[in-house]
Design a protein around this motif. Structure first.
Motif, mmCIF file in Angstrom:
data_model
loop_
_atom_site.group_PDB
_atom_site.id
_atom_site.type_symbol
_atom_site.label_atom_id
_atom_site.label_comp_id
_atom_site.label_asym_id
_atom_site.label_seq_id
_atom_site.Cartn_x
_atom_site.Cartn_y
_atom_site.Cartn_z
ATOM 1 N N ARG A 78 0.835 -1.210 0.000
ATOM 2 C CA ARG A 78 0.000 0.000 0.000
ATOM 3 C C ARG A 78 0.868 1.257 0.000
ATOM 4 O O ARG A 78 0.493 2.285 -0.583
ATOM 5 C CB ARG A 78 -0.932 -0.008 1.217
ATOM 6 N N GLU A 79 2.015 1.178 0.643
ATOM 7 C CA GLU A 79 2.905 2.331 0.639
ATOM 8 C C GLU A 79 3.492 2.554 -0.758
ATOM 9 O O GLU A 79 3.636 3.698 -1.202
ATOM 10 C CB GLU A 79 4.026 2.132 1.662
ATOM 11 N N ASN B 186 0.915 6.994 -6.567
ATOM 12 C CA ASN B 186 -0.206 7.911 -6.789
ATOM 13 C C ASN B 186 0.188 9.367 -6.566
ATOM 14 O O ASN B 186 -0.420 10.276 -7.138
ATOM 15 C CB ASN B 186 -1.378 7.547 -5.877
ATOM 16 N N GLU B 187 1.206 9.586 -5.767
ATOM 17 C CA GLU B 187 1.678 10.946 -5.515
ATOM 18 C C GLU B 187 2.731 11.382 -6.529
ATOM 19 O O GLU B 187 3.284 12.478 -6.415
ATOM 20 C CB GLU B 187 2.233 11.050 -4.089
ATOM 21 N N GLY B 188 3.008 10.516 -7.505
ATOM 22 C CA GLY B 188 3.977 10.860 -8.532
ATOM 23 C C GLY B 188 5.421 10.674 -8.116
ATOM 24 O O GLY B 188 6.337 11.130 -8.812
ATOM 25 N N GLU C 152 10.706 6.603 -5.745
ATOM 26 C CA GLU C 152 10.451 6.137 -4.383
ATOM 27 C C GLU C 152 9.506 4.940 -4.376
ATOM 28 O O GLU C 152 9.648 4.031 -3.546
ATOM 29 C CB GLU C 152 9.870 7.281 -3.542
ATOM 30 N N SER C 153 8.542 4.921 -5.303
ATOM 31 C CA SER C 153 7.632 3.786 -5.400
ATOM 32 C C SER C 153 8.383 2.520 -5.800
ATOM 33 O O SER C 153 8.112 1.431 -5.298
ATOM 34 C CB SER C 153 6.521 4.079 -6.412
#
Length: 443
Positions: free
Chosen positions: A222-223, A229-231, A235-236
């Motif tokens: 989920r993180e 989703n935050e662009g 980091e994703s």
């Protein structure tokens, strides 16, 4: 067949002064742009036909990104020789002309003169592919009218989507003479967030984790979704790697490519980051890591084979060292890694006279698991969405054995393949026949 083999060898001799093994072949570099040199290895079909151009041309793409098709795809999965250097019973060369392509540039025997020439996006990879094929057709004009199919495994399936879009665009503009008829995405990295979010549910349903393990993995997943989703794409990607570590903790290192086996993770997590471990594991995407000294009984070491006998036979420049992985390629695509290509699939399905778009998946894979694939397939926005939803799901019978199921509507198909992990052609060649025949009429 004897005369046919002589003919092929004569044609090959226009470009090749030596070869590896006895199978008719061609290979070489295409300078796709300044400072970027892409390597391909073509095997002509051994089908009993008057001319090899009577059979389709198949391009095989490895995953990663940064996995070598000329090594992994060729010797480990579907080329004419396996790693014992014996003829493979289920090689695709029996039915097709097969190109193993080291891409993105910088992978395998492909190389760049400076790191700035590496690709950063899936579209840049696609543009390079068009240039590669343009160079290939210039050398082999006899293939221009031959049906072309792109088969991509793992990240190769993601690359295939944009490659098809760019190839169709070039065909329609008249800047390339080719005959693209379809793409196949095998256990493909199409929607990374969907895949990552379904690891925990799949492992829980399979009894490989308990509720505590589920919570640990799902929290990490989920993180990764939140960051995407935050662009925050880089980091994703790093958080995706952290999610893999949560899976290893909860399952005692289940194999991401076959959940019925255990994966050997040879690196000390105290000295390597989660990202580095996950990157190297995904690039190798095989039953073992081809750059290691480990080999199975009777097999040659792939790294040694490619950098010695193969390199010499194919005349590879001395400064090029083959690797099953390319850390530089993977790292350069880190920002693009978690981005989906579902919009590209929708564009392909919306085209006039669309090509065949096939999705196939082994049911034992985790990293590109089937539940994650179904999520994005069911969300596709195209004119046949309702028809596909209501289409029957039919069994795949091969020699009186149930090898899986398939569902199709219009130009889109989905194949569920039993008894297969991440690499379906290697794990279940009998089930593989079904989607090969469906797309090409051969297999």
């Amino acid at each position: 067949m004897w005369l046919y083999s002589i003919l092929i060898l004569t044609i090959c001799s226009q470009y090749v002064t030596a070869q590896f093994g006895t199978f008719p072949q061609d290979f070489g570099y295409v300078n796709i742009r300044e400072g970027a040199h892409m390597f391909y290895w073509l095997f002509y079909t051994t089908a009993d036909v008057e001319n090899y151009t009577q059979r389709p041309l198949v391009v095989w793409l490895q995953g990663g990104p940064g996995g070598s098709s000329t090594g992994i795809g060729n010797f480990e999965i579907l080329g004419p020789l396996d790693l014992t250097l014996q003829e493979r019973n289920h090689t695709w060369v029996k039915n097709f002309n097969v190109i193993f392509l080291d891409n993105p540039v910088g992978t395998g025997f492909s190389y760049v003169e400076d790191p700035r020439f590496l690709t950063k996006t899936n579209d840049e990879i696609a543009l390079d592919f068009v240039e590669l094929m343009r160079g290939f057709y210039n050398r082999h004009p006899e293939f221009r009218g031959v049906e072309l199919y792109i088969y991509g495994q793992s990240y190769g399936g993601k690359m295939a989507v944009d490659m098809a879009l760019r190839m169709r665009e070039a065909e329609q503009a008249g800047t390339i003479q080719s005959n693209l008829k379809g793409i196949a995405m095998g256990n493909a990295w199409i929607h990374p967030v969907d895949a990552t979010l379904t690891w925990a549910p799949l492992l829980l349903a399979a009894g490989l984790i308990d509720q505590a393990g589920y919570n640990d993995i799902q929290t990490a997943a989920r993180e990764a979704e939140r960051l995407f989703n935050e662009g925050l794409y880089v980091e994703s990607t790093a958080q995706w790697a952290n999610t893999q570590q949560a899976v290893f903790r909860s399952t005692t290192s289940v194999d991401f490519y076959n959940i019925l086996t255990k994966m050997h993770v040879p690196w000390n997590p105290d000295t390597r980051t989660a990202y580095e471990i996950s990157r190297d594991m995904m690039i190798r995407n095989g039953p073992y890591f081809s750059n290691s000294s480990y080999t199975r009984q009777g097999e040659v070491n792939l790294y040694d084979l490619m950098n010695n006998e193969v390199k010499e036979a194919l005349g590879i420049p001395s400064h090029v060292t083959w690797g099953s992985l390319s850390n530089a390629v993977f790292d350069t695509l880190r920002e693009d890694f978690m981005k989906p290509v579902t919009e590209g699939i929708e564009k392909l399905l919306a085209q006039e006279n669309p090509i065949i778009v096939t999705k196939y998946n082994g049911n034992l894979d985790l990293i590109c698991d089937t539940p994650g694939q179904i999520l994005w397939v069911d969300r596709l926005n195209w004119h046949g969405a309702e028809g596909y939803k209501n289409a029957p799901r039919n069994p795949i019978w091969e020699d009186n054995r149930l090898e899986g199921y398939y569902k199709s509507y219009g130009s889109f198909r989905f194949f569920w393949i039993n008894d297969a992990g991440h690499s379906v052609p290697r794990d279940n060649p009998y089930g593989t026949r079904a989607f090969l025949r469906d797309m090409t009429s051969y297999g």
